[in-house]
Write an enzyme that holds these catalytic residues in place. Sequence first.
Site, PDB file in Angstrom:
ATOM      1  N   GLY A  49       0.781  -1.096  -0.011  1.00 36.41           N
ATOM      2  CA  GLY A  49      -0.037   0.002   0.091  1.00 36.41           C
ATOM      3  C   GLY A  49       0.908   1.157   0.151  1.00 36.41           C
ATOM      4  N   GLN A 102       3.186   9.648   1.996  1.00 35.32           N
ATOM      5  CA  GLN A 102       4.655   9.096   1.704  1.00 35.32           C
ATOM      6  C   GLN A 102       4.927   9.703   0.288  1.00 35.32           C
ATOM      7  OE1 GLN A 102       3.009   4.936   2.395  1.00 35.32           O
ATOM      8  NE2 GLN A 102       5.085   4.597   3.016  1.00 35.32           N
ATOM      9  N   CYS A 123       7.373  -0.868   5.856  1.00 37.36           N
ATOM     10  CA  CYS A 123       6.956   0.392   5.237  1.00 37.36           C
ATOM     11  C   CYS A 123       7.942   0.787   4.074  1.00 37.36           C
ATOM     12  CB  CYS A 123       6.766   1.265   6.402  1.00 37.36           C
ATOM     13  SG  CYS A 123       6.106   2.831   5.860  1.00 37.36           S
ATOM     14  N   LEU A 124       7.615   1.391   3.143  1.00 35.74           N
ATOM     15  CA  LEU A 124       8.294   1.775   2.215  1.00 35.74           C
ATOM     16  C   LEU A 124       9.193   3.176   2.630  1.00 35.74           C
ATOM     17  CD1 LEU A 124       6.329   1.555  -1.232  1.00 35.74           C
ATOM     18  CD2 LEU A 124       8.348   0.120  -0.516  1.00 35.74           C
ATOM     19  N   HIS A 168      -2.694   0.354   8.446  1.00 33.12           N
ATOM     20  CA  HIS A 168      -1.130   0.753   8.407  1.00 33.12           C
ATOM     21  C   HIS A 168      -1.242   2.215   7.500  1.00 33.12           C
ATOM     22  CE1 HIS A 168       3.184   0.406   7.399  1.00 33.12           C
ATOM     23  NE2 HIS A 168       2.741   1.154   6.418  1.00 33.12           N
ATOM     24  N   GLU A 169      -2.141   1.906   6.352  1.00 32.19           N
ATOM     25  CA  GLU A 169      -2.199   3.062   5.530  1.00 32.19           C
ATOM     26  C   GLU A 169      -2.943   4.429   5.891  1.00 32.19           C
ATOM     27  OE1 GLU A 169      -0.177   2.990   2.992  1.00 32.19           O
ATOM     28  OE2 GLU A 169       0.144   0.812   3.121  1.00 32.19           O
ATOM     29  N   HIS A 208      -1.058   6.281   8.424  1.00 31.96           N
ATOM     30  CA  HIS A 208      -0.251   7.356   7.636  1.00 31.96           C
ATOM     31  C   HIS A 208      -0.881   8.705   7.387  1.00 31.96           C
ATOM     32  CE1 HIS A 208       3.460   5.537   6.648  1.00 31.96           C
ATOM     33  NE2 HIS A 208       2.917   4.360   6.033  1.00 31.96           N
TER      34      HIS A 208
HETATM   35 ZN   LIG Z   1       3.908   2.557   5.643  1.00 29.87          ZN
END
Ligand SMILES: [Zn+2]
Length: 182
Positions: free
Chosen positions: A49, A54, A102-103, A144-145, A148
């Site tokens: 995701g 991000q 996580c990216l 998670h998303e 963010h």
């Molecule tokens: Zn993440």
Amino acid sequence: MAILKVARLGHPVLRQVAEPVPLGEIRSPDTQRLIDDMVETMREYDGAGLAANQVHVLRQIAVIEVQGNPRYPDAPRIPLTVVVNPVVTPLSEEMEEGWEGCLSVPDMRGQVPRYTSVRLTCYDRDGQTVELVAKDFFARVIQHETDHLFGTVYLDRMRDLSTLSHLAEWNRYWLGVREQED
Ligand SMILES: [Zn+2]
């Protein structure tokens, strides 16, 4: 379409709260291009995701997709899901620990408690209202998303940091010998 630069931990944008997208702006060319670019960026980096924070945009948009993802080889398939202005409601008190990466926190994994079942209410990329119930890994990715978009990263949700691992050590000590790329 374009692959966007992904903000890494320490960039203030990851700690800021994204603004809801006005319904009338969801179908605008700018928003549609952003969504396309987010999908392409998520796929390029094998994310499960990606949230707009991000990619340095403070709008409440996230994209989710898992199919044959080398970073999550055992994860169940999730079709491409575009989430605008999400509201996430837990459907039970039950939480389960599971591994997340996580990216924006490259090459790390940690165990994070998440609700096992949530209701997601949001708009899709056409501005249609979506309401769905997600369980297990899909519920985890949604939490998670959505976090963010409110300036929270998975590290904040960990009960303790003792499982936090670099990817090579995670593979070696927590998951066995399988090599995995991040
Ligand atoms: Zn993440």
